[in-house]
Design an enzyme around this catalytic site. Structure first.
Site, PDB file in Angstrom:
ATOM      1  CG  HIS A   1      10.081   4.948  13.235  1.00 58.20           C
ATOM      2  ND1 HIS A   1      10.424   3.647  13.502  1.00 58.20           N
ATOM      3  CD2 HIS A   1       8.932   4.871  12.510  1.00 58.20           C
ATOM      4  CE1 HIS A   1       9.526   2.818  12.984  1.00 58.20           C
ATOM      5  NE2 HIS A   1       8.603   3.563  12.367  1.00 58.20           N
ATOM      6  CB  ILE A   2       8.632  11.432  12.377  1.00 57.43           C
ATOM      7  CG1 ILE A   2       9.682  11.968  11.401  1.00 57.43           C
ATOM      8  CG2 ILE A   2       9.092  11.551  13.825  1.00 57.43           C
ATOM      9  CD1 ILE A   2       9.864  13.482  11.456  1.00 57.43           C
TER      10      ILE A   2
ATOM     11  CD  GLU B   1      13.432   2.744  14.689  1.00 60.86           C
ATOM     12  OE1 GLU B   1      13.874   3.021  13.567  1.00 60.86           O
ATOM     13  OE2 GLU B   1      12.236   2.891  15.006  1.00 60.86           O
TER      14      GLU B   1
ATOM     15  NE  ARG C   1      -2.179  -0.967   3.527  1.00 66.24           N
ATOM     16  CZ  ARG C   1      -2.102  -2.130   4.172  1.00 66.24           C
ATOM     17  NH1 ARG C   1      -2.818  -3.150   3.784  1.00 66.24           N
ATOM     18  NH2 ARG C   1      -1.306  -2.267   5.213  1.00 66.24           N
ATOM     19  CB  ILE C   2       3.571   2.498   2.206  1.00 63.01           C
ATOM     20  CG1 ILE C   2       2.638   2.528   3.434  1.00 63.01           C
ATOM     21  CG2 ILE C   2       4.535   3.692   2.241  1.00 63.01           C
ATOM     22  CD1 ILE C   2       3.304   2.296   4.774  1.00 63.01           C
TER      23      ILE C   2
ATOM     24  CB  ALA D   1      10.245   0.136   5.188  1.00 65.27           C
ATOM     25  NE  ARG D   2       8.117  -0.430  12.057  1.00 66.79           N
ATOM     26  CZ  ARG D   2       7.321  -1.057  12.910  1.00 66.79           C
ATOM     27  NH1 ARG D   2       7.647  -2.222  13.374  1.00 66.79           N
ATOM     28  NH2 ARG D   2       6.225  -0.489  13.315  1.00 66.79           N
TER      29      ARG D   2
HETATM   30  C1  DGY Z   1       4.159   1.664  11.633  1.00 70.92           C
HETATM   31  O1  DGY Z   1       2.984   1.998  11.641  1.00 70.92           O
HETATM   32  O2  DGY Z   1       4.517   0.507  11.506  1.00 70.92           O
HETATM   33  C2  DGY Z   1       5.192   2.716  11.794  1.00 70.92           C
HETATM   34  O3  DGY Z   1       6.465   2.200  11.659  1.00 70.92           O
HETATM   35  C3  DGY Z   1       5.020   3.428  13.112  1.00 70.92           C
HETATM   36  O4  DGY Z   1       4.597   4.681  12.782  1.00 70.92           O
END
Ligand code: DGY
Length: 325
Positions: A285-286, A267, A156-157, A237-238
């Site tokens: 992470h914002i 992090e 989706r992103i 992403a992560r």
């Molecule tokens: C998520 O939703 O997984 C983000 O990393 C936190 O904002």
């Protein structure tokens, strides 16, 4: 008697007001990240929890929380939650998909533009009072318009990022473990290529892959080595999907031109080399952090929690095969 729940991190007051008629709520509004032991103690008598990526929900914790039936994460990512442990213990787990896609995609673009046009370097230069004259060759950057965008992960992103590329008249490639349906490719104007081809051809690579054991270091030294010298790498992403150490090495060697990072392995600690590199845009992470989206995420998690503990059927259940206790 009302069921008891814990809001493990600070949430909006409206979210607590929404939860109050349903539950006896313990809220950590001072927002201290609880240690594993504090979390286990706080959850020992609770039926439900509102969690975030800072709370690790694993077998060790669950074994100490016998009443727990629902863990509702305020995030779309859920690698902080061990779903098999939840399944075995009869704990429903939920996340917040959808509501943050556009906001996160906007932020990926903020990183793309900032890294490509060296905004952080230029800003620091002005703030430090170093600007004494206009120069033809000052902070020469990378053009974003008409560049080649490579998207790793067309979920989706990733799709929301791709759609925004049309305004910059870019050529868009993507790689995913699963090829998207033709109508999605058409809507995103994105062509499917191999991972190698994507890294070789893109001027800008942006990562949109969830973290799991399988996606650990999806982008590492091998992929970065394929990139053009003038290319930039974006990651919102992560942490852990990208090998941060490999990126630092590549940047130190001048193998790529720059990077924009919102997430990091381990992090809030970040690879020490990153802070020393001027050509990396760093943020904490914002990507999903707009007022409206973070509110929606928290409210969605609260709605999941109410549904989980009343009907046993929360809308965003992650572990449909969870056993009844
Ligand atoms: C998520 O939703 O997984 C983000 O990393 C936190 O904002």
């Amino acid at each position: 008697m009302k069921k008891r729940i814990l809001a493990a991190r600070e949430v909006f007051q409206e979210v607590l007001d929404f939860l109050a008629p349903h539950f006896e709520v313990q809220a950590n509004q001072e927002d201290r990240v609880l240690t594993a032991d504090e979390l286990a103690l706080a959850l020992a008598d609770k039926e439900g929890a509102l969690t975030t990526l800072t709370e690790k929900i694993d077998e060790t914790l669950l074994s100490r929380c016998p009443r727990l039936k629902a863990v509702c994460n305020i995030a779309v990512g859920y690698n902080n939650i061990d779903l098999s442990a939840c399944n075995a213990r009869g704990v429903m787990a939920t996340n917040t998909p959808g509501v943050l896609d556009d906001t996160t995609a906007d932020f990926a673009w903020a990183l793309i533009l900032a890294a490509a046009r060296r905004l952080n370097e230029a800003e620091a230069y002005v703030r430090q009072g170093l600007w004494d004259k206009w120069k033809l060759k000052q902070f020469l950057g990378l053009d974003v318009h008409h560049a080649v965008l490579g998207i790793v992960g067309l979920g989706r992103i990733g799709r929301a990022v791709a759609r925004r590329a049309a305004g910059f008249e870019m050529e868009v490639f993507y790689y995913d473990v699963r090829r998207a349906a033709p109508e999605i490719e058409a809507a995103c104007r994105a062509s499917y290529v191999s991972k190698e081809e994507l890294f070789r051809r893109a001027d800008i690579v942006t990562i949109h892959v969830p973290y799991s054991r399988e996606t650990h270091h999806t982008v590492g030294a091998r992929e970065i080595a394929l990139m053009k010298k003038a290319a930039i790498l974006i990651h919102a992403a992560r942490g852990g999907v990208l090998d941060d150490a490999a990126l630092v090495e590549a940047l130190r060697a001048g193998a790529i031109a720059g990077a924009g990072l919102d997430v990091f392995e381990g992090e809030p600690a970040i690879h020490p080399g990153l802070k020393e590199l001027p050509n990396v845009v760093l943020s904490p992470h914002i990507a999903s952090s707009s007022e409206s989206t973070r509110f929606k995420m928290a409210m969605m998690a609260a709605e999941n929690l109410v549904a989980a503990l009343t009907s046993g059927n929360p809308p965003n259940l992650l572990n449909a095969d969870v056993k009844e206790r």
